[in-house]
Motif scaffolding. Structure first.
Motif, PDB file in Angstrom:
ATOM      1  N   ILE A  62      -5.435  12.218  -5.352  1.00 21.61           N
ATOM      2  CA  ILE A  62      -5.584  13.305  -6.111  1.00 21.61           C
ATOM      3  C   ILE A  62      -6.004  12.706  -7.478  1.00 21.61           C
ATOM      4  CG2 ILE A  62      -3.942  15.019  -7.483  1.00 21.61           C
ATOM      5  CD1 ILE A  62      -2.318  14.826  -4.821  1.00 21.61           C
ATOM      6  N   PHE A  63      -5.693  11.545  -8.001  1.00 26.97           N
ATOM      7  CA  PHE A  63      -5.952  10.751  -9.173  1.00 26.97           C
ATOM      8  C   PHE A  63      -7.462  10.808  -9.284  1.00 26.97           C
ATOM      9  CE2 PHE A  63      -5.851   7.127 -12.255  1.00 26.97           C
ATOM     10  CZ  PHE A  63      -5.763   8.000 -13.298  1.00 26.97           C
ATOM     11  N   THR A  64      -8.068  10.306  -8.155  1.00 27.15           N
ATOM     12  CA  THR A  64      -9.389   9.902  -7.982  1.00 27.15           C
ATOM     13  C   THR A  64     -10.320  11.430  -8.507  1.00 27.15           C
ATOM     14  OG1 THR A  64      -9.258   8.121  -6.542  1.00 27.15           O
ATOM     15  CG2 THR A  64     -11.480   9.137  -6.572  1.00 27.15           C
ATOM     16  N   ALA A  65      -9.941  12.537  -7.507  1.00 25.81           N
ATOM     17  CA  ALA A  65     -10.487  13.661  -7.840  1.00 25.81           C
ATOM     18  C   ALA A  65     -10.499  14.134  -9.138  1.00 25.81           C
ATOM     19  CB  ALA A  65      -9.916  14.641  -6.881  1.00 25.81           C
ATOM     20  N   VAL A  99     -23.161  21.285  -2.864  1.00 23.03           N
ATOM     21  CA  VAL A  99     -22.260  20.541  -4.040  1.00 23.03           C
ATOM     22  C   VAL A  99     -20.868  20.322  -3.245  1.00 23.03           C
ATOM     23  CG1 VAL A  99     -21.086  20.912  -5.916  1.00 23.03           C
ATOM     24  CG2 VAL A  99     -23.483  21.204  -5.956  1.00 23.03           C
ATOM     25  N   SER A 100     -20.376  21.367  -2.558  1.00 22.03           N
ATOM     26  CA  SER A 100     -19.159  21.439  -1.982  1.00 22.03           C
ATOM     27  C   SER A 100     -18.941  20.258  -0.793  1.00 22.03           C
ATOM     28  CB  SER A 100     -18.724  22.730  -1.385  1.00 22.03           C
ATOM     29  OG  SER A 100     -18.347  23.451  -2.213  1.00 22.03           O
ATOM     30  N   VAL A 101     -19.976  20.080  -0.161  1.00 19.87           N
ATOM     31  CA  VAL A 101     -20.260  19.164   0.942  1.00 19.87           C
ATOM     32  C   VAL A 101     -19.861  17.596   0.202  1.00 19.87           C
ATOM     33  CG1 VAL A 101     -21.638  17.747   2.837  1.00 19.87           C
ATOM     34  CG2 VAL A 101     -21.534  20.195   2.442  1.00 19.87           C
ATOM     35  N   PHE A 102     -20.840  17.174  -1.041  1.00 17.01           N
ATOM     36  CA  PHE A 102     -20.707  16.149  -1.770  1.00 17.01           C
ATOM     37  C   PHE A 102     -19.373  16.220  -2.478  1.00 17.01           C
ATOM     38  CE2 PHE A 102     -25.312  16.576  -1.516  1.00 17.01           C
ATOM     39  CZ  PHE A 102     -25.620  15.085  -1.060  1.00 17.01           C
ATOM     40  N   PHE A 103     -18.936  17.271  -2.735  1.00 16.35           N
ATOM     41  CA  PHE A 103     -17.504  17.272  -3.598  1.00 16.35           C
ATOM     42  C   PHE A 103     -16.541  16.901  -2.594  1.00 16.35           C
ATOM     43  CE2 PHE A 103     -14.542  18.817  -6.849  1.00 16.35           C
ATOM     44  CZ  PHE A 103     -15.339  18.047  -8.100  1.00 16.35           C
ATOM     45  N   ALA A 104     -16.503  17.336  -1.460  1.00 22.16           N
ATOM     46  CA  ALA A 104     -15.437  17.036  -0.475  1.00 22.16           C
ATOM     47  C   ALA A 104     -15.231  15.348  -0.141  1.00 22.16           C
ATOM     48  CB  ALA A 104     -16.089  17.578   1.013  1.00 22.16           C
ATOM     49  N   GLY A 105     -16.168  14.676  -0.501  1.00 20.53           N
ATOM     50  CA  GLY A 105     -15.867  13.078  -0.316  1.00 20.53           C
ATOM     51  C   GLY A 105     -15.066  12.633  -1.404  1.00 20.53           C
ATOM     52  N   LEU A 106     -14.807  13.687  -2.524  1.00 17.74           N
ATOM     53  CA  LEU A 106     -14.292  12.916  -3.571  1.00 17.74           C
ATOM     54  C   LEU A 106     -12.915  13.592  -3.767  1.00 17.74           C
ATOM     55  CD1 LEU A 106     -17.247  13.553  -6.137  1.00 17.74           C
ATOM     56  CD2 LEU A 106     -16.499  11.419  -4.857  1.00 17.74           C
ATOM     57  N   THR A 107     -12.885  15.091  -3.259  1.00 19.35           N
ATOM     58  CA  THR A 107     -11.382  15.610  -3.811  1.00 19.35           C
ATOM     59  C   THR A 107     -10.293  15.565  -2.704  1.00 19.35           C
ATOM     60  OG1 THR A 107     -12.331  17.753  -2.953  1.00 19.35           O
ATOM     61  CG2 THR A 107     -12.830  17.301  -5.259  1.00 19.35           C
ATOM     62  N   ALA A 109      -9.189  18.529  -1.594  1.00 19.26           N
ATOM     63  CA  ALA A 109      -8.590  19.705  -1.685  1.00 19.26           C
ATOM     64  C   ALA A 109      -9.527  20.853  -2.183  1.00 19.26           C
ATOM     65  CB  ALA A 109      -7.539  19.407  -2.706  1.00 19.26           C
ATOM     66  N   ALA A 110      -9.178  22.018  -1.178  1.00 15.82           N
ATOM     67  CA  ALA A 110      -9.872  23.006  -1.631  1.00 15.82           C
ATOM     68  C   ALA A 110      -9.965  23.718  -3.118  1.00 15.82           C
ATOM     69  CB  ALA A 110      -9.680  24.236  -0.511  1.00 15.82           C
ATOM     70  N   ILE A 111      -8.671  23.976  -3.425  1.00 14.34           N
ATOM     71  CA  ILE A 111      -8.462  24.512  -4.798  1.00 14.34           C
ATOM     72  C   ILE A 111      -9.081  23.691  -5.905  1.00 14.34           C
ATOM     73  CG2 ILE A 111      -6.274  23.512  -5.277  1.00 14.34           C
ATOM     74  CD1 ILE A 111      -7.059  27.035  -5.709  1.00 14.34           C
ATOM     75  N   THR A 112      -8.966  22.481  -6.039  1.00 10.31           N
ATOM     76  CA  THR A 112      -9.523  21.480  -6.804  1.00 10.31           C
ATOM     77  C   THR A 112     -11.377  22.018  -6.700  1.00 10.31           C
ATOM     78  OG1 THR A 112      -8.030  19.793  -6.388  1.00 10.31           O
ATOM     79  CG2 THR A 112     -10.195  19.224  -7.737  1.00 10.31           C
ATOM     80  N   ASP A 113     -11.965  21.840  -5.443  1.00 10.32           N
ATOM     81  CA  ASP A 113     -13.437  22.400  -5.379  1.00 10.32           C
ATOM     82  C   ASP A 113     -13.626  23.701  -6.060  1.00 10.32           C
ATOM     83  OD1 ASP A 113     -15.690  23.531  -4.112  1.00 10.32           O
ATOM     84  OD2 ASP A 113     -15.698  21.475  -2.861  1.00 10.32           O
ATOM     85  N   THR A 114     -12.878  24.679  -5.751  1.00  9.98           N
ATOM     86  CA  THR A 114     -12.952  26.177  -6.232  1.00  9.98           C
ATOM     87  C   THR A 114     -13.157  26.055  -7.876  1.00  9.98           C
ATOM     88  OG1 THR A 114     -11.755  27.122  -4.228  1.00  9.98           O
ATOM     89  CG2 THR A 114     -11.956  28.409  -6.002  1.00  9.98           C
ATOM     90  N   VAL A 115     -12.271  25.304  -8.196  1.00  6.32           N
ATOM     91  CA  VAL A 115     -11.804  25.386  -9.924  1.00  6.32           C
ATOM     92  C   VAL A 115     -13.091  24.621 -10.507  1.00  6.32           C
ATOM     93  CG1 VAL A 115     -10.589  24.777 -11.935  1.00  6.32           C
ATOM     94  CG2 VAL A 115      -9.429  25.814  -9.810  1.00  6.32           C
ATOM     95  N   SER A 143     -15.648  25.947  -0.480  1.00  4.02           N
ATOM     96  CA  SER A 143     -14.692  25.005  -0.958  1.00  4.02           C
ATOM     97  C   SER A 143     -13.483  24.375   0.148  1.00  4.02           C
ATOM     98  CB  SER A 143     -13.491  25.550  -2.040  1.00  4.02           C
ATOM     99  OG  SER A 143     -12.901  26.671  -1.628  1.00  4.02           O
ATOM    100  N   ILE A 144     -13.529  25.239   1.146  1.00  2.00           N
ATOM    101  CA  ILE A 144     -12.648  24.734   2.017  1.00  2.00           C
ATOM    102  C   ILE A 144     -13.280  23.549   3.053  1.00  2.00           C
ATOM    103  CG2 ILE A 144     -11.865  26.944   2.522  1.00  2.00           C
ATOM    104  CD1 ILE A 144     -13.318  26.984   5.283  1.00  2.00           C
ATOM    105  N   ILE A 145     -14.559  23.266   2.961  1.00  2.00           N
ATOM    106  CA  ILE A 145     -15.289  22.068   3.482  1.00  2.00           C
ATOM    107  C   ILE A 145     -14.372  20.904   2.744  1.00  2.00           C
ATOM    108  CG2 ILE A 145     -17.396  20.643   3.636  1.00  2.00           C
ATOM    109  CD1 ILE A 145     -18.819  23.413   3.272  1.00  2.00           C
ATOM    110  N   GLY A 146     -13.811  20.931   1.655  1.00  2.00           N
ATOM    111  CA  GLY A 146     -13.310  19.860   0.963  1.00  2.00           C
ATOM    112  C   GLY A 146     -12.057  18.993   1.884  1.00  2.00           C
ATOM    113  N   PRO A 147     -11.150  19.828   2.214  1.00  2.00           N
ATOM    114  CA  PRO A 147     -10.223  18.979   3.178  1.00  2.00           C
ATOM    115  C   PRO A 147     -10.585  18.871   4.631  1.00  2.00           C
ATOM    116  CG  PRO A 147      -9.328  21.335   2.205  1.00  2.00           C
ATOM    117  CD  PRO A 147     -10.881  21.291   2.046  1.00  2.00           C
ATOM    118  N   ILE A 148     -11.725  19.209   5.119  1.00  2.00           N
ATOM    119  CA  ILE A 148     -12.109  18.891   6.278  1.00  2.00           C
ATOM    120  C   ILE A 148     -13.000  17.525   6.262  1.00  2.00           C
ATOM    121  CG2 ILE A 148     -13.268  19.604   8.379  1.00  2.00           C
ATOM    122  CD1 ILE A 148     -12.254  22.455   7.365  1.00  2.00           C
ATOM    123  N   ILE A 149     -14.123  17.430   5.555  1.00  2.00           N
ATOM    124  CA  ILE A 149     -14.997  16.206   5.482  1.00  2.00           C
ATOM    125  C   ILE A 149     -14.062  15.147   4.698  1.00  2.00           C
ATOM    126  CG2 ILE A 149     -17.102  15.251   4.461  1.00  2.00           C
ATOM    127  CD1 ILE A 149     -18.514  17.732   4.952  1.00  2.00           C
TER     128      ILE A 149
END
Length: 425
Positions: A62-65, A99-107, A109-115, A143-149
Motif C-alpha cells: 500500500i505504501f509503495t502504491a 496504463v492499468s496493466v502497468f499500474f497493476a504491477g505497482l498498486t 488495489a482497484a480503487i487506487t487505480d481508479t482514482v 482498474s480491476i486488473i490491478g488486484p489480479i496482475i
C-alpha cells in the motif's frame, strides 16, 4: 449454527460494519458450540488471524502504491502508453487499459487505480470528445486488473486466510487471467471506438516516444523488483515488498523529484488507514473461519452445490454466479473474508484444484467491483466524470459482457491459471 446465521443476517441487514458482523456471528456460534469457555479461543483466533509474517507485506504494498501516486508516476505511464497508441482510433480509451496493466504491477488495489488514473484520463477523454459515461466505464473496468496482475493485496489476504496455497503461486497464477482481462477490454474498446468514431491523436515523434519510455522506465522496474525477487527465490514476499517501498521512495525523491515530506506523510496516513481496515477484517474473519470449520458448514455447502448438478463446469458457474451476487452488495475484501472460509473448503472437497478456484474466485469478486449497486470503482469513476451512476452502469455493460467471457474461459480451462505456477515447481 442457527444462532450464528441469525446474528450474521440481522447485523448485515441493519448495515453493521462487515468486521463487526463476522466477529459477532463467530462469537454467537462459538458460544453455541461450547459456552463461555469458547471466549478465550475466540480471542486467540483473532490474534492468530493477523500475526502471520506474510501480512507485513500488505502495508508495504500500500505504501509503495501511494508513494508512486504522490510522486506523479501516473502521468509518466500515460505519456508512454499514449506514445504507443496515439495513432489508433479511440487512443485514449486503449491507453486507459494499458496504463492499468502497468499500474497493476505497482498498486495491487482497484480503487487506487481508479482514482490515480481517472483523475487524469477522464477529464482528458471528455475534452477530446469521448462520452463522459464511457470514460468512467473504461476507467473503472480496467482498474480491476490491478488486484489480479501481481502484486496484489487481495491475493496476500487470500493466502493468509487459506494457508494451503502460497502467495507466490497466487501471484504467478494471476498473470495470464490479468492479461486476458486486458485483452478483452482492448477488443471491446476498439469496437466501440470504431462504431462511435472516437478521435485519433496526432502522431508522436519517435524521439518523444523514446524519451517518454526512458522517463517511465525507473517506475516500471518496481514490478520487476517484486516479482523477480519472489519468483527467483532470492527474497520472500515480505522482503520484496519492503525493497519495493524503499526503491519507490528513492526514485520519487531523487529521480522524479516530486516527493516532498508532505506527500510522503500523506502516503503514510493513507497506508495506516487502509492497513487498519484490512487487519481488522482479517482478525474478525479468523473468528468466523474457525466457527465454519468447527460447525461443518463447508461440508453442508458442498452437499448443496452437488444437488444442482454433478457436472464440474456447471458447479463452477453456479458458484461464480453466487460470488457475483455477493459482490453486488459487498466490496471485494469483505466479500472475500466472509465467503472464502465457507466456499473454498467446499470446492476442494468436491475435487476442484485449489489454485484454479482461488484465481477464479479472485477474478470474479474483483469484477463485482463494477457491478451495481455497490460497484465502488464504477461509482468512484462516475463521480470523477461528473455523470449519474446509472449512465456509467449502462456504459459498462459491453465491458461486463467481455468479463463474463473471460470467466467462462478461466472456468473451462484451468491451465490458464495453473500453467505459470507449475513452471515454478
Amino acid at each position: 449454527m442457527t444462532s450464528a446465521i441469525v446474528v450474521f443476517m440481522v447485523l448485515l441487514l441493519i448495515g453493521a460494519p462487515v468486521a463487526v458482523v463476522m466477529a459477532m456471528s463467530g462469537l454467537a456460534g462459538g458460544f453455541a458450540l461450547g459456552g463461555e469457555r469458547m471466549l478465550g479461543i475466540i480471542a486467540d483466533r483473532m490474534f492468530s488471524g493477523v500475526s502471520g509474517f506474510l501480512l507485513i507485506a500488505v502495508p508495504y504494498f500500500i505504501f509503495t502504491a501511494e508513494l508512486m501516486n504522490q510522486g506523479g508516476l501516473t502521468q509518466k505511464l500515460i505519456d508512454f502508453n499514449n506514445a504507443l497508441f496515439g495513432r489508433v482510433r479511440g487512443a485514449l480509451s486503449h491507453v486507459n487499459v494499458t496504463v492499468s496493466v502497468f499500474f497493476a504491477g505497482l498498486t495491487g488495489a482497484a480503487i487506487t487505480d481508479t482514482v490515480a488514473i481517472g483523475k487524469i484520463m477522464i477529464p482528458e477523454m471528455k475534452k477530446q470528445g469521448y462520452d463522459a459515461e464511457y470514460a468512467a466505464a473504461i476507467t473503472a473496468c480496467s482498474s480491476i486488473i490491478g488486484p489480479i496482475i501481481p502484486p496484489s493485496v487481495v491475493m496476500v489476504v487470500y493466502a493468509s486466510l487459506l494457508r494451503d496455497i502460497s502467495v507466490i503461486d497466487l501471484f504467478a497464477g494471476g498473470i495470464v487471467p490479468g492479461i486476458l482481462l486486458a485483452a478483452a477490454l482492448l477488443v471491446t474498446s476498439m469496437v466501440i471506438a470504431w462504431r462511435r468514431s472516437y478521435p485519433k491523436q496526432a502522431p508522436i515523434p519517435f524521439k518523444v516516444a523514446i524519451v517518454s519510455f526512458l522517463v517511465a522506465l525507473p517506475a516500471m522496474v518496481v514490478p520487476l523488483i517484486i516479482l523477480g525477487g519472489i519468483l527467483s527465490g532470492l527474497t520472500t514476499i515480505t522482503e520484496a515488498s519492503g525493497f519495493a517501498a524503499v526503491y519507490a521512495l528513492l526514485i520519487g525523491v531523487f529521480f522524479y523529484r516530486n516527493l516532498t515530506l508532505a506527500k510522503i506523510w500523506n502516503a503514510l496516513v493513507v497506508t495506516v488507514r487502509f492497513s487498519g481496515v484490512v487487519f481488522f477484517l482479517l482478525a474478525t474473519s479468523a473468528v468466523l473461519g474457525w466457527f465454519v470449520t468447527r460447525s461443518g458448514i463447508a461440508r453442508d455447502a458442498a452437499s448443496i452445490i452437488t444437488t444442482f448438478s454433478d457436472a464440474a463446469f456447471v458447479q463452477l458457474m453456479l458458484v461464480c454466479l453466487l460470488l457475483i451476487i455477493i459482490g453486488t452488495v459487498m466490496d471485494v475484501l469483505p466479500a472475500l473474508v466472509v465467503v472464502a472460509p465457507v466456499i473454498v473448503p467446499a470446492m476442494i472437497q468436491l475435487g476442484f484444484d485449489p489454485l484454479h478456484f482461488a484465481i477464479l474466485m479472485i477474478v470474479v469478486l474483483n469484477i463485482s467491483n463494477v457491478t451495481p449497486p455497490v460497484g465502488m470503482t464504477l461509482m468512484t469513476a462516475a463521480r470523477i466524470a461528473e455523470v449519474p451512476y446509472e449512465r456509467a452502469i449502462l456504459a459498462s455493460l459491453p465491458f461486463y459482457l467481455s468479463f463474463i467471457a473471460v470467466i467462462v474461459l478461466l472456468a473451462a480451462f484451468p491451465i490458464l491459471s495453473t500453467w505459470i505456477p507449475s513452471l515454478l515447481h
